[in-house]
Design a protein around this motif. Structure first.
Motif, PDB file in Angstrom:
ATOM      1  N   ARG A 104     -79.922  44.140  -1.211  1.00  0.00           N
ATOM      2  CA  ARG A 104     -80.050  43.163  -0.130  1.00  0.00           C
ATOM      3  C   ARG A 104     -79.188  41.933  -0.325  1.00  0.00           C
ATOM      4  O   ARG A 104     -79.261  41.012   0.446  1.00  0.00           O
ATOM      5  CB  ARG A 104     -81.516  42.777   0.037  1.00  0.00           C
ATOM      6  N   VAL A 105     -78.357  41.915  -1.377  1.00  0.00           N
ATOM      7  CA  VAL A 105     -77.541  40.722  -1.584  1.00  0.00           C
ATOM      8  C   VAL A 105     -76.268  40.770  -0.742  1.00  0.00           C
ATOM      9  O   VAL A 105     -75.567  39.795  -0.629  1.00  0.00           O
ATOM     10  CB  VAL A 105     -77.167  40.520  -3.069  1.00  0.00           C
ATOM     11  N   VAL A 106     -75.965  41.905  -0.155  1.00  0.00           N
ATOM     12  CA  VAL A 106     -74.753  42.032   0.640  1.00  0.00           C
ATOM     13  C   VAL A 106     -74.840  41.102   1.842  1.00  0.00           C
ATOM     14  O   VAL A 106     -75.849  41.063   2.530  1.00  0.00           O
ATOM     15  CB  VAL A 106     -74.609  43.496   1.128  1.00  0.00           C
ATOM     16  N   ALA A 107     -73.765  40.351   2.062  1.00  0.00           N
ATOM     17  CA  ALA A 107     -73.790  39.418   3.185  1.00  0.00           C
ATOM     18  C   ALA A 107     -73.623  40.164   4.495  1.00  0.00           C
ATOM     19  O   ALA A 107     -72.707  40.962   4.657  1.00  0.00           O
ATOM     20  CB  ALA A 107     -72.676  38.394   3.022  1.00  0.00           C
ATOM     21  N   THR A 108     -74.505  39.959   5.389  1.00  0.00           N
ATOM     22  CA  THR A 108     -74.453  40.590   6.708  1.00  0.00           C
ATOM     23  C   THR A 108     -74.777  39.500   7.720  1.00  0.00           C
ATOM     24  O   THR A 108     -75.232  38.419   7.334  1.00  0.00           O
ATOM     25  CB  THR A 108     -75.540  41.676   6.825  1.00  0.00           C
ATOM     26  N   PRO A 109     -74.570  39.778   8.993  1.00  0.00           N
ATOM     27  CA  PRO A 109     -74.978  38.779   9.991  1.00  0.00           C
ATOM     28  C   PRO A 109     -76.446  38.419   9.820  1.00  0.00           C
ATOM     29  O   PRO A 109     -76.862  37.293  10.038  1.00  0.00           O
ATOM     30  CB  PRO A 109     -74.746  39.501  11.317  1.00  0.00           C
ATOM     31  N   GLN A 110     -77.231  39.430   9.383  1.00  0.00           N
ATOM     32  CA  GLN A 110     -78.645  39.182   9.182  1.00  0.00           C
ATOM     33  C   GLN A 110     -78.865  38.142   8.077  1.00  0.00           C
ATOM     34  O   GLN A 110     -79.724  37.285   8.170  1.00  0.00           O
ATOM     35  CB  GLN A 110     -79.278  40.469   8.732  1.00  0.00           C
ATOM     36  N   THR A 111     -78.041  38.282   7.021  1.00  0.00           N
ATOM     37  CA  THR A 111     -78.139  37.320   5.927  1.00  0.00           C
ATOM     38  C   THR A 111     -77.886  35.916   6.454  1.00  0.00           C
ATOM     39  O   THR A 111     -78.581  34.972   6.123  1.00  0.00           O
ATOM     40  CB  THR A 111     -77.085  37.638   4.837  1.00  0.00           C
ATOM     41  N   ALA A 112     -76.851  35.815   7.303  1.00  0.00           N
ATOM     42  CA  ALA A 112     -76.528  34.499   7.855  1.00  0.00           C
ATOM     43  C   ALA A 112     -77.688  33.968   8.676  1.00  0.00           C
ATOM     44  O   ALA A 112     -78.044  32.792   8.588  1.00  0.00           O
ATOM     45  CB  ALA A 112     -75.267  34.597   8.717  1.00  0.00           C
ATOM     46  N   THR A 113     -78.313  34.851   9.439  1.00  0.00           N
ATOM     47  CA  THR A 113     -79.451  34.410  10.247  1.00  0.00           C
ATOM     48  C   THR A 113     -80.577  33.949   9.347  1.00  0.00           C
ATOM     49  O   THR A 113     -81.217  32.935   9.577  1.00  0.00           O
ATOM     50  CB  THR A 113     -79.944  35.569  11.139  1.00  0.00           C
ATOM     51  N   ARG A 114     -80.790  34.731   8.287  1.00  0.00           N
ATOM     52  CA  ARG A 114     -81.854  34.349   7.367  1.00  0.00           C
ATOM     53  C   ARG A 114     -81.556  33.010   6.710  1.00  0.00           C
ATOM     54  O   ARG A 114     -82.411  32.161   6.569  1.00  0.00           O
ATOM     55  CB  ARG A 114     -81.989  35.394   6.260  1.00  0.00           C
ATOM     56  N   ASN A 115     -80.289  32.853   6.294  1.00  0.00           N
ATOM     57  CA  ASN A 115     -79.925  31.579   5.672  1.00  0.00           C
ATOM     58  C   ASN A 115     -80.134  30.430   6.640  1.00  0.00           C
ATOM     59  O   ASN A 115     -80.621  29.368   6.268  1.00  0.00           O
ATOM     60  CB  ASN A 115     -78.470  31.609   5.208  1.00  0.00           C
ATOM     61  N   ALA A 116     -79.740  30.687   7.889  1.00  0.00           N
ATOM     62  CA  ALA A 116     -79.904  29.635   8.895  1.00  0.00           C
ATOM     63  C   ALA A 116     -81.377  29.293   9.048  1.00  0.00           C
ATOM     64  O   ALA A 116     -81.751  28.123   9.157  1.00  0.00           O
ATOM     65  CB  ALA A 116     -79.330  30.103  10.230  1.00  0.00           C
ATOM     66  N   ALA A 117     -82.197  30.330   9.006  1.00  0.00           N
ATOM     67  CA  ALA A 117     -83.635  30.080   9.139  1.00  0.00           C
ATOM     68  C   ALA A 117     -84.137  29.264   7.967  1.00  0.00           C
ATOM     69  O   ALA A 117     -84.943  28.354   8.106  1.00  0.00           O
ATOM     70  CB  ALA A 117     -84.380  31.415   9.220  1.00  0.00           C
ATOM     71  N   TYR A 118     -83.643  29.584   6.774  1.00  0.00           N
ATOM     72  CA  TYR A 118     -84.079  28.841   5.599  1.00  0.00           C
ATOM     73  C   TYR A 118     -83.580  27.401   5.656  1.00  0.00           C
ATOM     74  O   TYR A 118     -84.311  26.467   5.346  1.00  0.00           O
ATOM     75  CB  TYR A 118     -83.586  29.515   4.325  1.00  0.00           C
ATOM     76  N   THR A 160     -75.602  29.676  18.288  1.00  0.00           N
ATOM     77  CA  THR A 160     -76.747  29.430  19.155  1.00  0.00           C
ATOM     78  C   THR A 160     -77.864  30.413  18.840  1.00  0.00           C
ATOM     79  O   THR A 160     -79.022  30.046  18.738  1.00  0.00           O
ATOM     80  CB  THR A 160     -76.334  29.578  20.640  1.00  0.00           C
ATOM     81  N   GLY A 161     -77.474  31.684  18.641  1.00  0.00           N
ATOM     82  CA  GLY A 161     -78.461  32.712  18.305  1.00  0.00           C
ATOM     83  C   GLY A 161     -79.191  32.379  17.022  1.00  0.00           C
ATOM     84  O   GLY A 161     -80.410  32.501  16.940  1.00  0.00           O
ATOM     85  N   GLU A 162     -78.458  31.945  16.023  1.00  0.00           N
ATOM     86  CA  GLU A 162     -79.082  31.623  14.751  1.00  0.00           C
ATOM     87  C   GLU A 162     -80.005  30.426  14.871  1.00  0.00           C
ATOM     88  O   GLU A 162     -81.080  30.407  14.293  1.00  0.00           O
ATOM     89  CB  GLU A 162     -78.012  31.352  13.695  1.00  0.00           C
ATOM     90  N   ARG A 163     -79.526  29.435  15.638  1.00  0.00           N
ATOM     91  CA  ARG A 163     -80.378  28.250  15.800  1.00  0.00           C
ATOM     92  C   ARG A 163     -81.685  28.631  16.465  1.00  0.00           C
ATOM     93  O   ARG A 163     -82.754  28.227  16.030  1.00  0.00           O
ATOM     94  CB  ARG A 163     -79.652  27.190  16.622  1.00  0.00           C
ATOM     95  N   SER A 164     -81.591  29.475  17.503  1.00  0.00           N
ATOM     96  CA  SER A 164     -82.847  29.804  18.170  1.00  0.00           C
ATOM     97  C   SER A 164     -83.716  30.685  17.279  1.00  0.00           C
ATOM     98  O   SER A 164     -84.920  30.543  17.255  1.00  0.00           O
ATOM     99  CB  SER A 164     -82.617  30.426  19.546  1.00  0.00           C
ATOM    100  N   ALA A 165     -83.075  31.568  16.486  1.00  0.00           N
ATOM    101  CA  ALA A 165     -83.873  32.399  15.559  1.00  0.00           C
ATOM    102  C   ALA A 165     -84.611  31.512  14.567  1.00  0.00           C
ATOM    103  O   ALA A 165     -85.784  31.718  14.268  1.00  0.00           O
ATOM    104  CB  ALA A 165     -82.962  33.370  14.812  1.00  0.00           C
ATOM    105  N   SER A 166     -83.912  30.489  14.077  1.00  0.00           N
ATOM    106  CA  SER A 166     -84.575  29.654  13.077  1.00  0.00           C
ATOM    107  C   SER A 166     -85.666  28.793  13.705  1.00  0.00           C
ATOM    108  O   SER A 166     -86.692  28.540  13.090  1.00  0.00           O
ATOM    109  CB  SER A 166     -83.562  28.792  12.322  1.00  0.00           C
ATOM    110  N   LEU A 167     -85.435  28.390  14.956  1.00  0.00           N
ATOM    111  CA  LEU A 167     -86.488  27.614  15.626  1.00  0.00           C
ATOM    112  C   LEU A 167     -87.723  28.475  15.851  1.00  0.00           C
ATOM    113  O   LEU A 167     -88.847  28.026  15.681  1.00  0.00           O
ATOM    114  CB  LEU A 167     -85.982  27.073  16.968  1.00  0.00           C
ATOM    115  N   VAL A 168     -87.484  29.738  16.210  1.00  0.00           N
ATOM    116  CA  VAL A 168     -88.609  30.649  16.417  1.00  0.00           C
ATOM    117  C   VAL A 168     -89.381  30.794  15.114  1.00  0.00           C
ATOM    118  O   VAL A 168     -90.601  30.654  15.064  1.00  0.00           O
ATOM    119  CB  VAL A 168     -88.118  32.034  16.925  1.00  0.00           C
ATOM    120  N   SER A 169     -88.665  31.037  14.000  1.00  0.00           N
ATOM    121  CA  SER A 169     -89.374  31.267  12.741  1.00  0.00           C
ATOM    122  C   SER A 169     -90.114  30.003  12.308  1.00  0.00           C
ATOM    123  O   SER A 169     -91.211  30.068  11.767  1.00  0.00           O
ATOM    124  CB  SER A 169     -88.408  31.737  11.652  1.00  0.00           C
ATOM    125  N   GLU A 170     -89.530  28.845  12.602  1.00  0.00           N
ATOM    126  CA  GLU A 170     -90.195  27.585  12.243  1.00  0.00           C
ATOM    127  C   GLU A 170     -91.489  27.425  13.046  1.00  0.00           C
ATOM    128  O   GLU A 170     -92.531  27.058  12.512  1.00  0.00           O
ATOM    129  CB  GLU A 170     -89.224  26.453  12.567  1.00  0.00           C
TER     130      GLU A 170
END
Ligand code: SAH
Length: 309
Positions: A29-43, A90-100
């Motif tokens: 799971r350490v491979v960087a993927t768009p998902q990783t970026a989304t997760r990082n953004a959420a964090y 924008t997608g990442e920002r909204s994903a992180s807002l949702v998770s927050e």
């Protein structure tokens, strides 16, 4: 007994013990993927959401900081957003807002269930639980349930994670915990929560791939005060004992003597005990030779098993 504890904060690479470092194994799971970026953004959002404004009516919740007590707050874990399109950002920002938002709701539910320690609630609000789950289950990360993490194990239910830490913190030192031990790292979630309420966190896992999973889950969070060990947690870590607090995330028929011996005087151990019917037990060490035990509430955990796998 002679190995000196490492100094804190530790570098990220030292989050694992030397044995597993030399194993050369890498979790996938350490491979960087768009998902990783989304997760990082959420964090990042979790870190930047640590706003001092009170939420869910918990007016005395301290602004949570994803950094152990007494260590400087790390400033930047920023995703290189310059490489991302506006749409991605924008997608990442909204994903992180949702998770927050859903995380805040989860914490509100935990508070309603009776957890009142504001430091614990703040820590639960700060840790992005979805980053510890398989992507397919991430959407369920903030429901109050234990969920599978592979190898027939589960990530613990958020309420019980909070409750156990609250009980451990309710000590004679106003909740100050220097060194704590967790038995059963699993995916690393509870260790991350513990890292916000204790100066040093040691966590042992007996299933090698889960130990590696926790390592890769914790890496992007840059937690400096957790040390992961691969081994049989029933033996504890005599070389770093005594511990102010010990939490078992798996249920045995009794608490192993080695763990009782590794408690500091005044220390508190919280463990599920039993097989089909389990209860949460608090054990306090009151002197060199005396411990007291209190039964708290029913619970349900995976079994504590001896040896490694
Ligand atoms: N702390 C986790 C919960 C993991 S489930 C969380 O944050 O959600 C409990 C874990 O305990 C499992 O991964 C299991 O493999 C582990 N376990 C069981 N017996 C153990 C032992 N003797 N030593 C170390 N880990 C053990």
């Amino acid at each position: 007994m002679t190995e000196a504890p490492k100094r804190f904060p530790l570098t990220l690479s030292s989050v694992v013990d030397s044995k597993s470092k030399s194993s050369g194994q890498r979790a996938n799971r350490v491979v960087a993927t768009p998902q990783t970026a989304t997760r990082n953004a959420a964090y990042d959002s979790a870190k930047s959401s640590l706003s001092p404004k009170p939420s869910f009516g918990l007016s005395s919740v301290k602004p949570p900081v994803f950094s152990p007590p007494g260590t400087p707050v790390r400033q930047s874990n920023a995703v290189p957003t310059t490489n991302l399109s506006n749409q991605q950002q924008t997608g990442e920002r909204s994903a992180s807002l949702v998770s927050e938002g859903v995380r805040k709701a989860m914490v509100a539910r935990i508070a309603k269930q009776g957890v009142s320690d504001v430091s614990v609630l703040a820590a639960m609000a700060a840790v992005p639980r979805h980053m510890f789950m398989e992507p397919g289950l991430a959407s369920q990360a903030y429901i109050d349930a234990s969920l599978p993490i592979g190898h027939h194990q589960t990530i613990s239910q958020p309420y019980i994670v909070a409750r156990m830490i609250e009980v451990m913190r309710d000590n004679q030192h106003g909740g100050v915990l220097n060194r704590v031990l967790e038995i059963g790292t699993g995916c690393g979630y509870q260790a991350a929560v513990l890292s916000l309420v204790a100066k040093e966190v040691y966590s042992i896992e007996r299933i090698k791939p889960l130990h590696e999973l926790a390592r890769s889950n914790l890496r992007p969070l840059r937690v400096a005060n957790i040390r992961l060990h691969y081994g049989d947690g029933m033996l504890g870590l005599p070389q770093v004992a005594p511990f102010d607090g010990i939490i078992l995330a798996a249920a045995g028929l009794e608490v192993p003597q080695a763990l009782l011996d590794q408690m500091a005087i005044g220390g508190r151990l919280v463990a599920p005990v039993g097989s089909r019917h389990q209860v949460l037990q608090l054990i306090q060490r009151i002197s060199k030779f005396d411990w007291t035990s209190t039964t708290l509430e029913d619970c349900h955990f995976v079994p504590l098993r001896a040896g490694i796998a």
